[in-house]
Motif scaffolding. Sequence first.
Motif: not given
Length: 653
Positions: A42-45, A254-255, A307-309, A341-342
Amino acid sequence: MGRYIPDQVIDEIAARADIVEVVQSYVPGLQHAGSRWKACCPFHQEKTPSFIVNPASNTFHCFGCGKGGNVFKFVMMIENLQFPDAAQMLARKYNVIIPEPEHRHFDKKEKEAAQAAYNLRERVFLLHEKLASWYRTNLVNGYAAKAAEYFKTRRMDPVFAERFMIGAAPDLWDGMIQWATREGFTIEEMKEARLVSESRQTPGKFFDFFRNRLIFPIWNEQGRVVGFSARQIDPAQGGGKYVNSSESVIFKKSRILYGLNFARQEIAKKGFAVICEGQMDVIAMHSAGCANAVAAQGTAFGNDQAMILHRYTENITLALDSDSAGVSAILKDAAILLPLGFNLKVARFPGGKDPDELLKNAGAEAVRKAIDDAEDFFAFLLAKESENQDLAQPAVKTKIAQKLLKFIMLPDSEVTRDSYIQWLAGKLSLHTDAMLAEVHRLSAKEAHRNRFQRETRGQEKNGEQSPKPEQLPESVANPILAKALAELLEVILSNEESADMVKADLPPEMLDNGPFAVAVETVIQARMNDEWADAPAMITRRLLECEFDCGPLSALLAAEPEKHSRSYCLKTVRDCLKRIRILFFEKQLADLKKNFSAMPRGPERDEVLKKTVELTRELNMLNHPQRRETAKPVKRYLLPEDSGGSIPGGNYE
């Protein structure tokens, strides 16, 4: 400010908090993998899962980005909280009571400040929760007549108006202040919550921040009210169409993704998320049966929200307005989402410029069809760029190709880029080779621009500097020592007899404050207290106090433990202890030699020389154990007159 939650309470929270349950509430894709759990970080793609959760040690670690720690650390990172706030959040979830702090070691001023910090966050949460209900009551019971009249024109489904707690702020300067005061809240708490404004003409006099507006509560990911968005109902009132809460101790716009607390399960179920323009569009989507819709809170969609999504899905449908501002927003969002990467689609709303308008004009089925018929982002962009253009003209083709290639270059997947290059070449009747050449030209141009910007900035990054090697603990700076401690820790965590050997043969002065050294010391202490089985949990507690990179340590704790034979464990302990001792004595010897030449003759200098001889003898014994039996007693040596004040090396036997 020191930590003010008692250690026994922290231990109780850690014992009750199920790290798998906590992580799953943020990372729905977490899956069983043997005795561990695994998911995309969850902290990087990333596309291949490398994020591991170990319930046995209550730890997590990502082998991709290196982030790791215990359940407290996870909540701190995912919620952007300090430790006390993360502990309180977990305590509330697992019904652990945190007593009021005593602060016996603080003076009066420090005690008051600590007490205020301890209570503030929860008081602000409570104020928002109660205020959302009050705003709702105002609308339902007609206490805000103008807002209630306006709300009727919106033709919102009452079920969803109730679910999203749509409310109203009365047309009064201090209606909320009077209510909150009766509820026991202070002006200071209202100020911290950013719910009041101070009069410029009369300092010390406050009025409501939201007045005569339709109110939309804003929830965080976990479903707690953290702020409000207020829609204008009377243009003559002035101000913006929407006014949002300012950032506070509980609200970071922003979050926040509006509606995510309702949409989380549906996103996981449907496999994609819908991003809308604002609150009304999200509610319209949910009422039409598209409950996987969310909206960016505030001005624009950002990287944190992306990043949350990414924790929930890799597929996004953009359902933004169809006007020029909406198209511009689609391109801005795509520039953020594609590099992560979406897979992107774009929904169009025939018969309305947005979901809310389409719902009113054509009904729920039309909204669902618009989402089902959403087209690929690049097809949408090509269609937009081709509108009213003559594709037979070379200049037009060049312009369109360049516009689309800038977006095609954004995904990090080479296969994706190549596929779209071939697709675009076919659409524009161009050769693929020409398209690839244009990609290389644009890439070179971009690289040159980035290099120029870096040189202009002097390659500085926010003024931060990495710590110098001499500022690091030896167990961090010396890779040989770090490796020895890591191997030692792995064995003593899996074999109790090995822990006994280390407890007996490793003096505490040989361990510094580096992560692995602290972990080994923790295991030794746990064994001495007959708590060896609890050592992993104790280590994760101490990770929070470590100021150095704990990624490799959290990786060891999160990984599946190796099953070693007793002989392997004991041999590993002996070898590691030997390496640790040698490195410790070599470091001491180097420090003595460094200072010796500058020392005047006398007892102190003689004592340093004696220590040097003893250390050299110890090193000889460790490096050549076969000599131990024939070693002569250590004598006191004095330097010869012509030695130049240096300490000779070699064997002092």
